[in-house]
Design a protein around this motif. Structure first.
Motif, PDB file in Angstrom:
ATOM      1  N   GLU A  46      71.739  59.565-101.228  1.00  0.00           N
ATOM      2  CA  GLU A  46      71.525  59.819 -99.804  1.00  0.00           C
ATOM      3  C   GLU A  46      71.527  61.328 -99.575  1.00  0.00           C
ATOM      4  O   GLU A  46      72.549  61.993 -99.729  1.00  0.00           O
ATOM      5  N   LEU A  47      70.386  61.874 -99.215  1.00  0.00           N
ATOM      6  CA  LEU A  47      70.286  63.326 -99.060  1.00  0.00           C
ATOM      7  C   LEU A  47      71.049  63.841 -97.852  1.00  0.00           C
ATOM      8  O   LEU A  47      71.388  65.031 -97.798  1.00  0.00           O
ATOM      9  N   ASP A  48      71.348  62.960 -96.887  1.00  0.00           N
ATOM     10  CA  ASP A  48      72.181  63.386 -95.759  1.00  0.00           C
ATOM     11  C   ASP A  48      73.598  63.738 -96.208  1.00  0.00           C
ATOM     12  O   ASP A  48      74.334  64.426 -95.484  1.00  0.00           O
ATOM     13  N   ASP A  49      73.993  63.277 -97.379  1.00  0.00           N
ATOM     14  CA  ASP A  49      75.315  63.638 -97.910  1.00  0.00           C
ATOM     15  C   ASP A  49      75.415  65.137 -98.208  1.00  0.00           C
ATOM     16  O   ASP A  49      76.522  65.646 -98.422  1.00  0.00           O
ATOM     17  N   TYR A  50      74.276  65.823 -98.209  1.00  0.00           N
ATOM     18  CA  TYR A  50      74.280  67.262 -98.500  1.00  0.00           C
ATOM     19  C   TYR A  50      74.285  68.108 -97.222  1.00  0.00           C
ATOM     20  O   TYR A  50      74.025  69.309 -97.277  1.00  0.00           O
ATOM     21  N   HIS A  51      74.588  67.474 -96.085  1.00  0.00           N
ATOM     22  CA  HIS A  51      74.815  68.248 -94.861  1.00  0.00           C
ATOM     23  C   HIS A  51      75.992  69.204 -95.075  1.00  0.00           C
ATOM     24  O   HIS A  51      77.008  68.830 -95.676  1.00  0.00           O
ATOM     25  N   ARG A  52      75.857  70.391 -94.560  1.00  0.00           N
ATOM     26  CA  ARG A  52      76.966  71.349 -94.596  1.00  0.00           C
ATOM     27  C   ARG A  52      77.974  71.099 -93.474  1.00  0.00           C
ATOM     28  O   ARG A  52      79.166  71.399 -93.614  1.00  0.00           O
ATOM     29  N   TYR A  53      77.471  70.568 -92.360  1.00  0.00           N
ATOM     30  CA  TYR A  53      78.287  70.462 -91.159  1.00  0.00           C
ATOM     31  C   TYR A  53      78.316  69.029 -90.635  1.00  0.00           C
ATOM     32  O   TYR A  53      77.359  68.261 -90.813  1.00  0.00           O
ATOM     33  N   SER A  54      79.399  68.695 -89.980  1.00  0.00           N
ATOM     34  CA  SER A  54      79.477  67.412 -89.291  1.00  0.00           C
ATOM     35  C   SER A  54      78.569  67.452 -88.056  1.00  0.00           C
ATOM     36  O   SER A  54      78.069  68.511 -87.670  1.00  0.00           O
ATOM     37  N   ARG A  55      78.390  66.311 -87.417  1.00  0.00           N
ATOM     38  CA  ARG A  55      77.553  66.269 -86.212  1.00  0.00           C
ATOM     39  C   ARG A  55      78.139  67.149 -85.117  1.00  0.00           C
ATOM     40  O   ARG A  55      77.405  67.891 -84.438  1.00  0.00           O
ATOM     41  N   ALA A  56      79.457  67.106 -84.957  1.00  0.00           N
ATOM     42  CA  ALA A  56      80.099  67.929 -83.931  1.00  0.00           C
ATOM     43  C   ALA A  56      79.907  69.417 -84.210  1.00  0.00           C
ATOM     44  O   ALA A  56      79.641  70.209 -83.298  1.00  0.00           O
ATOM     45  N   GLU A  57      80.003  69.793 -85.479  1.00  0.00           N
ATOM     46  CA  GLU A  57      79.816  71.201 -85.851  1.00  0.00           C
ATOM     47  C   GLU A  57      78.373  71.636 -85.628  1.00  0.00           C
ATOM     48  O   GLU A  57      78.114  72.765 -85.170  1.00  0.00           O
ATOM     49  N   ARG A  58      77.422  70.761 -85.916  1.00  0.00           N
ATOM     50  CA  ARG A  58      76.008  71.095 -85.683  1.00  0.00           C
ATOM     51  C   ARG A  58      75.755  71.327 -84.198  1.00  0.00           C
ATOM     52  O   ARG A  58      75.013  72.237 -83.813  1.00  0.00           O
ATOM     53  N   GLN A  59      76.339  70.495 -83.386  1.00  0.00           N
ATOM     54  CA  GLN A  59      76.145  70.639 -81.943  1.00  0.00           C
ATOM     55  C   GLN A  59      76.718  71.959 -81.444  1.00  0.00           C
ATOM     56  O   GLN A  59      76.115  72.630 -80.592  1.00  0.00           O
ATOM     57  N   GLY A  62      74.354  74.614 -82.410  1.00  0.00           N
ATOM     58  CA  GLY A  62      73.015  74.493 -81.845  1.00  0.00           C
ATOM     59  C   GLY A  62      71.954  74.226 -82.889  1.00  0.00           C
ATOM     60  O   GLY A  62      70.797  74.633 -82.735  1.00  0.00           O
ATOM     61  N   LEU A  63      72.324  73.514 -83.963  1.00  0.00           N
ATOM     62  CA  LEU A  63      71.398  73.217 -85.056  1.00  0.00           C
ATOM     63  C   LEU A  63      71.110  71.725 -85.114  1.00  0.00           C
ATOM     64  O   LEU A  63      71.999  70.901 -84.889  1.00  0.00           O
ATOM     65  N   THR A  64      69.868  71.370 -85.417  1.00  0.00           N
ATOM     66  CA  THR A  64      69.513  69.967 -85.613  1.00  0.00           C
ATOM     67  C   THR A  64      69.646  69.626 -87.094  1.00  0.00           C
ATOM     68  O   THR A  64      69.631  70.519 -87.953  1.00  0.00           O
ATOM     69  N   PRO A  65      69.745  68.328 -87.439  1.00  0.00           N
ATOM     70  CA  PRO A  65      69.838  67.945 -88.855  1.00  0.00           C
ATOM     71  C   PRO A  65      68.545  68.177 -89.626  1.00  0.00           C
ATOM     72  O   PRO A  65      68.511  67.969 -90.838  1.00  0.00           O
ATOM     73  N   VAL A  89      77.036  62.523-110.857  1.00  0.00           N
ATOM     74  CA  VAL A  89      77.388  63.588-109.916  1.00  0.00           C
ATOM     75  C   VAL A  89      78.424  63.050-108.944  1.00  0.00           C
ATOM     76  O   VAL A  89      78.550  61.837-108.727  1.00  0.00           O
ATOM     77  N   ARG A  90      79.165  63.992-108.324  1.00  0.00           N
ATOM     78  CA  ARG A  90      80.157  63.645-107.305  1.00  0.00           C
ATOM     79  C   ARG A  90      79.873  64.443-106.037  1.00  0.00           C
ATOM     80  O   ARG A  90      79.579  65.641-106.103  1.00  0.00           O
ATOM     81  N   ASN A  91      79.965  63.746-104.909  1.00  0.00           N
ATOM     82  CA  ASN A  91      79.741  64.421-103.633  1.00  0.00           C
ATOM     83  C   ASN A  91      80.410  63.615-102.529  1.00  0.00           C
ATOM     84  O   ASN A  91      80.648  62.410-102.684  1.00  0.00           O
ATOM     85  N   ARG A  92      80.702  64.268-101.412  1.00  0.00           N
ATOM     86  CA  ARG A  92      81.240  63.550-100.268  1.00  0.00           C
ATOM     87  C   ARG A  92      80.114  62.785 -99.581  1.00  0.00           C
ATOM     88  O   ARG A  92      78.932  63.096 -99.745  1.00  0.00           O
ATOM     89  N   SER A  93      80.473  61.774 -98.809  1.00  0.00           N
ATOM     90  CA  SER A  93      79.491  60.944 -98.131  1.00  0.00           C
ATOM     91  C   SER A  93      79.422  61.287 -96.649  1.00  0.00           C
ATOM     92  O   SER A  93      80.429  61.694 -96.050  1.00  0.00           O
ATOM     93  N   TYR A  94      78.247  61.126 -96.064  1.00  0.00           N
ATOM     94  CA  TYR A  94      78.041  61.396 -94.639  1.00  0.00           C
ATOM     95  C   TYR A  94      77.957  60.071 -93.904  1.00  0.00           C
ATOM     96  O   TYR A  94      77.209  59.162 -94.296  1.00  0.00           O
ATOM     97  N   ASP A  95      78.731  59.938 -92.833  1.00  0.00           N
ATOM     98  CA  ASP A  95      78.798  58.706 -92.060  1.00  0.00           C
ATOM     99  C   ASP A  95      77.943  58.854 -90.800  1.00  0.00           C
ATOM    100  O   ASP A  95      78.269  59.643 -89.914  1.00  0.00           O
ATOM    101  N   HIS A  96      76.863  58.062 -90.710  1.00  0.00           N
ATOM    102  CA  HIS A  96      75.955  58.168 -89.570  1.00  0.00           C
ATOM    103  C   HIS A  96      76.557  57.610 -88.282  1.00  0.00           C
ATOM    104  O   HIS A  96      76.060  57.912 -87.193  1.00  0.00           O
ATOM    105  N   PHE A 101      82.297  63.240 -92.380  1.00  0.00           N
ATOM    106  CA  PHE A 101      82.200  63.116 -93.829  1.00  0.00           C
ATOM    107  C   PHE A 101      83.285  62.190 -94.354  1.00  0.00           C
ATOM    108  O   PHE A 101      84.442  62.235 -93.913  1.00  0.00           O
ATOM    109  N   GLY A 102      82.903  61.376 -95.335  1.00  0.00           N
ATOM    110  CA  GLY A 102      83.835  60.457 -95.951  1.00  0.00           C
ATOM    111  C   GLY A 102      84.362  60.999 -97.266  1.00  0.00           C
ATOM    112  O   GLY A 102      84.168  62.172 -97.594  1.00  0.00           O
ATOM    113  N   PRO A 103      85.005  60.146 -98.054  1.00  0.00           N
ATOM    114  CA  PRO A 103      85.604  60.587 -99.320  1.00  0.00           C
ATOM    115  C   PRO A 103      84.564  60.934-100.381  1.00  0.00           C
ATOM    116  O   PRO A 103      83.391  60.566-100.274  1.00  0.00           O
ATOM    117  N   MET A 104      84.998  61.629-101.397  1.00  0.00           N
ATOM    118  CA  MET A 104      84.140  61.928-102.539  1.00  0.00           C
ATOM    119  C   MET A 104      83.810  60.636-103.276  1.00  0.00           C
ATOM    120  O   MET A 104      84.627  59.714-103.348  1.00  0.00           O
TER     121      MET A 104
END
Length: 313
Positions: A46-59, A62-65, A89-96, A101-104
């Protein structure tokens, strides 16, 4: 790892990218392709798992996903290269559901690594990591319709919230998401004759490039009859036009021929219709079968896993 069509020879994972704007049908097509190949043979990244910021942080920022600044593209590329070489590979998960972000978690590469998201190949360097790059490109009216339907019926948003989100995303979509179509091996264009036309009148135009075009051209899809037309274009491109009138039984017969062990006519070409119920689109089933079939045909030549593990992509 075994070949998709039998046992040895052994292959490195095949990296398939399914990319497109929000609401373009990525999840639907990816699910169909995965079921055709066989769920046990596919790892989904899931490429959304590579978001740098949570939805609240993006808002707050002022950045869109859709903005590349939101994505850790360097880590995405590193992980795709590792998976391509057969490494986990290991990465955290993004919860839509809440944009947090969820656990690694660890992703083990199976025979096919299916990467799905908004920004899969925004640069030529990232594009080079994929064995098959697919871009889903519904025309604007249809994309608007599908996104509004999905977000109100499945994700709990109000119509006003969705309309506001679409307006905010338009500029970034044109700047960052849509240009990826130029790098894709397969561009899938969904089209309707007019705004009032029902989903059942969706026609599909597929533009194939490079090895993908050669594979379809040499194998042929002439058995599907006059409802599917092929046309050679510039630079070796191939355009395939699929009419909305393509009979379902013809596509079902083609699917059973290509995937006799996994094809279930009730499971492919399914989508959320105007009433929010499960509907069926024949051109969508055609697209799912074609992508899965190309994945089988374009496997990289047999390689030494030991040699590949020691070399960069």
């Amino acid at each position: 790892m075994s070949d998709l069509q039998g046992d040895a020879p052994r292959h490195l994972p095949f990296v398939l990218g399914i990319v497109g704007d929000s609401g373009s049908g990525k999840s639907t097509v990816a699910r169909g392709v995965r079921e055709l190949i066989g769920p046990a043979r596919v790892s989904t990244l899931e490429l959304d798992d590579y978001h740098r910021y949570s939805r609240a942080e993006r808002q707050e920022l002022g950045l869109t996903p859709l903005n590349p600044l939101v994505h850790n593209l360097a880590l995405m590329q590193e992980h795709l290269q590792l998976l391509r070489r057969g490494r986990p590979v290991r990465n955290r998960s993004y919860d839509h559901t809440d944009g947090s972000f969820g656990p690694m978690r660890t992703l083990e590469p199976e025979e096919v690594v299916l990467a799905r998201g908004l920004l899969g190949f925004p640069t030529d360097e990232l594009r080079s990591v994929y064995d098959l790059a697919v871009f889903l490109y519904p025309e604007p009216d249809l994309l608007f319709r599908w996104k509004l339907r999905r977000d109100t019926k499945s994700r709990g948003y109000t119509e006003a919230e969705v309309l506001k989100s679409i307006a905010r995303h338009l500029v970034d979509s044109k700047l960052y998401v849509l240009p990826q179509a130029d790098r894709a091996d397969l561009v899938v264009r969904y089209e309707i004759p007019d705004w009032e036309a029902p989903d059942t009148e969706v026609a599909t135009t597929l533009i194939l490039r490079r090895a993908a075009a050669d594979a379809v051209r040499s194998d042929g899809i002439h058995s599907l009859g006059a409802h599917v037309a092929m046309e050679d274009g510039e630079g070796g491109d191939l355009t395939v036009r699929v009419a909305s009138t393509l009979p379902r039984e013809v596509v079902d017969a083609w699917g059973r021929d290509r995937f006799p062990e996994t094809y279930d006519q009730a499971a492919f070409g399914t989508y959320q219709d105007e009433a929010g119920e499960e509907g069926h689109l024949v051109p969508l089933a055609f697209t799912e079968i074609l992508i899965a079939d190309l994945t089988q045909k374009l496997r990289r030549p047999t390689e030494s896993l030991a040699n590949a593990a020691g070399s960069a992509v």
